[in-house]
Design an enzyme around this catalytic site. Structure first.
Site, mmCIF file in Angstrom:
data_model
loop_
_atom_site.group_PDB
_atom_site.id
_atom_site.type_symbol
_atom_site.label_atom_id
_atom_site.label_comp_id
_atom_site.label_asym_id
_atom_site.label_seq_id
_atom_site.Cartn_x
_atom_site.Cartn_y
_atom_site.Cartn_z
ATOM 1 N N TRP A 50 1.777 -6.515 13.259
ATOM 2 C CA TRP A 50 2.968 -6.001 12.577
ATOM 3 C C TRP A 50 4.195 -5.884 13.464
ATOM 4 O O TRP A 50 5.210 -5.355 13.015
ATOM 5 C CB TRP A 50 2.654 -4.650 11.938
ATOM 6 C CG TRP A 50 1.734 -3.764 12.720
ATOM 7 C CD1 TRP A 50 0.381 -3.652 12.553
ATOM 8 C CD2 TRP A 50 2.072 -2.866 13.787
ATOM 9 N NE1 TRP A 50 -0.142 -2.735 13.451
ATOM 10 C CE2 TRP A 50 0.869 -2.236 14.206
ATOM 11 C CE3 TRP A 50 3.266 -2.527 14.425
ATOM 12 C CZ2 TRP A 50 0.833 -1.297 15.239
ATOM 13 C CZ3 TRP A 50 3.241 -1.597 15.443
ATOM 14 C CH2 TRP A 50 2.029 -0.997 15.833
ATOM 15 N N GLU B 280 -8.648 4.793 14.696
ATOM 16 C CA GLU B 280 -8.238 3.385 14.773
ATOM 17 C C GLU B 280 -7.552 3.111 16.101
ATOM 18 O O GLU B 280 -6.723 3.906 16.551
ATOM 19 C CB GLU B 280 -7.230 3.026 13.667
ATOM 20 C CG GLU B 280 -7.756 2.986 12.269
ATOM 21 C CD GLU B 280 -6.670 2.547 11.275
ATOM 22 O OE1 GLU B 280 -5.712 1.845 11.704
ATOM 23 O OE2 GLU B 280 -6.761 2.920 10.098
ATOM 24 N N HIS C 137 -4.560 -9.395 12.641
ATOM 25 C CA HIS C 137 -4.862 -8.176 13.399
ATOM 26 C C HIS C 137 -6.249 -8.328 14.003
ATOM 27 O O HIS C 137 -7.210 -8.666 13.319
ATOM 28 C CB HIS C 137 -4.815 -6.967 12.457
ATOM 29 C CG HIS C 137 -4.793 -5.637 13.153
ATOM 30 N ND1 HIS C 137 -5.838 -5.193 13.953
ATOM 31 C CD2 HIS C 137 -3.870 -4.654 13.174
ATOM 32 C CE1 HIS C 137 -5.540 -3.993 14.419
ATOM 33 N NE2 HIS C 137 -4.357 -3.640 13.963
ATOM 34 N N GLU D 194 -3.236 -8.540 7.016
ATOM 35 C CA GLU D 194 -3.715 -8.163 8.351
ATOM 36 C C GLU D 194 -4.697 -9.191 8.928
ATOM 37 O O GLU D 194 -5.493 -8.860 9.805
ATOM 38 C CB GLU D 194 -4.350 -6.774 8.295
ATOM 39 C CG GLU D 194 -3.315 -5.700 7.992
ATOM 40 C CD GLU D 194 -3.880 -4.290 8.009
ATOM 41 O OE1 GLU D 194 -3.354 -3.455 8.769
ATOM 42 O OE2 GLU D 194 -4.825 -4.024 7.250
ATOM 43 N N LYS D 195 -4.605 -10.411 8.475
ATOM 44 C CA LYS D 195 -5.559 -11.415 8.943
ATOM 45 C C LYS D 195 -5.384 -11.753 10.420
ATOM 46 O O LYS D 195 -6.317 -12.242 11.056
ATOM 47 C CB LYS D 195 -5.452 -12.681 8.092
ATOM 48 C CG LYS D 195 -4.126 -13.403 8.133
ATOM 49 C CD LYS D 195 -4.134 -14.618 7.206
ATOM 50 C CE LYS D 195 -2.804 -15.341 7.190
ATOM 51 N NZ LYS D 195 -1.729 -14.513 6.583
ATOM 52 N N ASN E 131 -5.440 7.982 3.907
ATOM 53 C CA ASN E 131 -5.317 7.121 5.083
ATOM 54 C C ASN E 131 -3.867 7.099 5.546
ATOM 55 O O ASN E 131 -2.973 6.738 4.780
ATOM 56 C CB ASN E 131 -5.737 5.678 4.765
ATOM 57 C CG ASN E 131 -5.821 4.821 6.012
ATOM 58 O OD1 ASN E 131 -6.745 4.965 6.804
ATOM 59 N ND2 ASN E 131 -4.856 3.935 6.199
ATOM 60 N N GLU E 132 -3.643 7.540 6.793
ATOM 61 C CA GLU E 132 -2.307 7.476 7.398
ATOM 62 C C GLU E 132 -1.216 7.955 6.430
ATOM 63 O O GLU E 132 -0.249 7.244 6.146
ATOM 64 C CB GLU E 132 -2.005 6.051 7.873
ATOM 65 C CG GLU E 132 -2.878 5.596 9.021
ATOM 66 C CD GLU E 132 -2.482 4.234 9.579
ATOM 67 O OE1 GLU E 132 -2.791 3.963 10.741
ATOM 68 O OE2 GLU E 132 -1.850 3.441 8.832
ATOM 69 N N ARG F 165 0.841 -1.190 0.000
ATOM 70 C CA ARG F 165 0.000 0.000 0.000
ATOM 71 C C ARG F 165 0.879 1.245 0.000
ATOM 72 O O ARG F 165 2.068 1.175 0.268
ATOM 73 C CB ARG F 165 -0.938 0.020 1.207
ATOM 74 C CG ARG F 165 -0.234 -0.054 2.547
ATOM 75 C CD ARG F 165 -1.233 0.010 3.688
ATOM 76 N NE ARG F 165 -0.568 -0.133 4.977
ATOM 77 C CZ ARG F 165 -1.168 0.076 6.151
ATOM 78 N NH1 ARG F 165 -2.435 0.444 6.186
ATOM 79 N NH2 ARG F 165 -0.515 -0.083 7.275
#
Length: 692
Positions: free
Chosen positions: A328, A320, A371, A368-369, A160-161, A122
């Site tokens: 991570w 968030e 997370h 991110e599964k 985003n971020e 990303r």
């Protein structure tokens, strides 16, 4: 610092009362549609009233160039709206689709060696690319036109971020943009040469076209400090300009919808100058993830107080945080029982009026599964989801009781945080690589909490000089204007705490001459001739003991002269060979109507905890509550009408503690309240409401 935009907060859906916003990122496009109805039903059970949609959905919204598909998004928005759930709609530009980067690889950012950073994750785009901006703004316009009259949309989640992965780009686009930025900042190449000190190492520039980004210059070489500091400023500004372009595009079509983007404020997080960015959002939003270990709660409280300072005490949005573990870190620790609720209420206590998570449903695949999410892999029959539902009920109650719009009560003490001092202290040619700005304000915040004082954390550009007392903790850069603010504050009666590594350089990273702290020596009344770094090498100075029992590590000042108005509270005790024995370590100076304390060494939380009682007494300060305990963190919010106050108590200890407060107990988690007295387990929190 730019003038701030007028504060605007997302309003409730038509016919609904104002509530604390509660929800999180929702990615329905990652799931088959038969799951959507279950999601909406369980959101209702949890008390969810808002979700952020389409954050990483560009390839779904525009599967081929110029071909838009909003049907799927229309369907899920309709389901959410019918259930009374508002939508913070994303611009979806955080990551480009593969067709764009395949057609235009020139939008991909380059690292300092010039290598292309290829797509596959990303944020693989350069903020200075005119091509990428053109495609992103086309998508923004299409989204705004399509949803401009949709009653479910309560605001824009832009990007985003920013800078999470593409903070620094070293491409030719970035080079040209940096040259233009320098021309605007300095006007002439002569001014730039003076600012960067290019007389050193034959770096003189004849014109702006000779300016390069701080690309790779060889191992073990040193980048020009002024240039590197300016590149960090430029990179923050370049990303901000991209955000502003998106925001303006969206709001030209939908002027009534407020816009924000999620910052990444934390004690250590310094990618961007978030205080500067705050002038461009309609309301401040932040993403925060807990620090594992013993500093978990204190770092969270510090960060939330800093966000409150960045927001200038207007309510802000927690965009968030995590229900449990993240994915991570090398080791992704789970949250302990009670911390899901406790952490959320801590953000709330420090001024958040929206509590949101990444994400609603835990991913089944992708990076991110693992997370955590509000609805975990284990489903609704899980402790995590039960805690999410409990929190939803708590927030509903607090909304009904009038917490919405109340503001964090101002402390007597401000701890100053400065992004640009952190950037300057990161350079590789400094007295010690173990000394950075960011850790010092956190240590002071924690040490004040140990004394029963909940300090406010305030950016350097913020109103720290309106407090009874302020701390300048390793604020390495102090320009002339802020140095004068320091002088005026103490002269008028303010109480100031200054530490080592403060006031060393001006805004160009040019050293203030004459001894440290160069720009405010007259205020603190001491003069240090050099630094005494400490390390772990054999035969090297590894620590310094103080006469008050504290121990210094990493850095100390060699203070060789003090004014007659100075009182020495503690001195160094060291072997004679070091030249440090008997030199002042902690002092207090009378200056005008006020006082300035100087702490000439890095004491850490423990050393500050030992030193603060005497320092506070010498400065005429004490905890606002005589029964204050370092085991409790007390935080208060008060309504603008001055009628009600909400008092939060958090257990900072690993054992049961007691708290006493007047008023009506509203809620308790891992705590028991009876007759105004509360017993809090570890990770416990209680909230009282007081009528004023």
């Amino acid at each position: 610092m730019a003038e701030r935009r007028a504060y605007r907060w997302p309003q409730p859906l038509e016919g609904q009362p104002s509530k604390i916003w509660y929800g999180g990122d929702y990615n329905p496009d990652q799931w088959p549609e038969e799951v959507w109805d279950e999601d909406v039903e369980l959101m209702g059970e949890a008390g969810v009233n808002v979700v952020s949609l389409a954050i990483f959905s560009w390839s779904k919204l525009e599967p081929r160039e110029g071909i838009y598909d909003f049907d799927w998004l229309d369907r899920i928005i309709a389901k959410l709206y019918k259930a009374g759930i508002g939508v913070l709609l994303a611009s979806a530009t955080a990551s480009p689709p593969m067709w764009l980067t395949q057609s235009h690889p020139e939008v991909l950012w380059r690292d300092k060696r010039g290598d292309v950073v290829w797509p596959g994750a990303r944020q693989h785009w350069r903020p200075t690319s005119p091509i990428y901006r053109d495609y992103a703004l086309k998508l923004c316009r299409a989204l705004a036109e399509h949803y401009k009259d949709n009653p479910a949309i309560v605001g824009w989640h832009v990007g985003n971020e920013y800078g999470c992965h593409n903070r620094f780009d070293y491409s030719d686009d970035a080079m040209r943009a940096f040259q233009d930025w320098c021309k605007r900042r300095y006007g002439t190449i002569e001014e730039l040469n003076e600012a960067w000190g290019t007389a050193f190492w034959s770096q003189h520039l004849d014109n702006f076209t000779q300016i390069l980004p701080p690309r790779f210059i060889g191992e073990y070489n040193f980048m020009n400090p002024g240039k590197f500091l300016d590149y960090k400023r430029f990179s923050s500004d370049a990303l901000k300009a991209f955000y502003v372009a998106e925001r303006d595009c969206l709001q030209e079509i939908t002027p009534d919808l407020p816009a924000t983007t999620n910052f990444m404020v934390s004690a250590e997080g310094s990618n961007l100058d978030y205080d500067d960015w705050a002038s461009e959002v309609d309301f401040v939003s932040n993403d925060h993830y807990f620090t594992p270990g013993e500093s978990h709660f204190d770092e969270l409280a510090y960060t939330s107080s800093l966000v409150d300072g960045i927001a200038r005490k207007e309510p802000w949005w927690l965009m968030e945080h995590s229900a449990g573990a993240v994915n991570w870190r090398p080791i992704n620790y789970r949250k302990e029982p009670g911390q899901l609720v406790r952490d959320s209420l801590a953000h709330l206590a420090f001024g958040a009026d929206a509590i949101c998570y990444f994400q609603w449903r835990q991913s089944r695949s992708g990076a991110e599964k693992f997370h955590s999410a509000m609805l975990p892999h284990a489903g609704k029959d899980s402790q995590m989801f039960q805690d999410v539902c409990e929190l939803g009920k708590d927030l509903e109650l607090l909304s009904e009781q009038g917490l919405i719009g109340s503001k964090l009560v101002k402390s007597q003490v401000a701890v100053v945080h400065d992004y640009q001092s952190e950037w300057a202290s990161e350079h590789t040619a400094t007295p010690s690589q173990q000394v950075r700005h960011w850790s010092e304000p956190l240590d002071w915040f924690r040490a004040f909490a140990d004394q029963g004082i909940t300090a406010d954390v305030v950016p350097l550009a913020g109103p720290w000089d309106s407090y009874q007392a302020a701390v300048l903790p390793a604020v390495y850069l102090l320009d002339e204007a802020n140095s004068q603010r320091v002088r005026d504050f103490v002269q008028a009666g303010g109480k100031l705490f200054v530490t080592y590594y403060t006031g060393i350089s001006d805004e160009r990273d040019h050293i203030w001459l004459g001894g440290y702290p160069g720009s405010i020596r007259d205020v603190v009344g001491v003069r240090s001739e050099e630094f005494a770094p400490m390390g772990q090498g054999e035969g090297c100075l590894d620590h310094l003991e103080l006469s008050n029992g504290a121990v210094a590590h990493d850095m100390a000042d060699v203070i060789t002269s003090v004014e007659s108005s100075v009182r020495i509270l503690a001195s160094f005790q060291a072997p004679k060979r070091t030249g440090m024995d008997g030199l002042p370590a902690i002092t207090v100076n009378d200056f005008g109507e006020g006082q300035a304390a100087y702490v000439g060494c890095k004491l850490g939380r423990e050393g500050l905890d030992k030193s603060l009682p005497e320092l506070l007494e010498a400065m005429g300060l004490a905890a606002s509550d005589e029964n204050a305990s370092g085991d409790l963190l007390r935080v208060e919010r008060e309504g603008e009408d001055g009628v009600s106050r909400f008092v939060f108590f958090f257990n900072r200890a690993d054992h049961e503690i007691e708290a006493t407060a007047e008023g009506e107990p509203l809620m308790a988690s891992l705590a028991h309240v009876e007759s105004g007295r509360a017993k809090l387990d570890s990770n416990g929190v209680v909230i009282f409401k007081q009528d004023l």
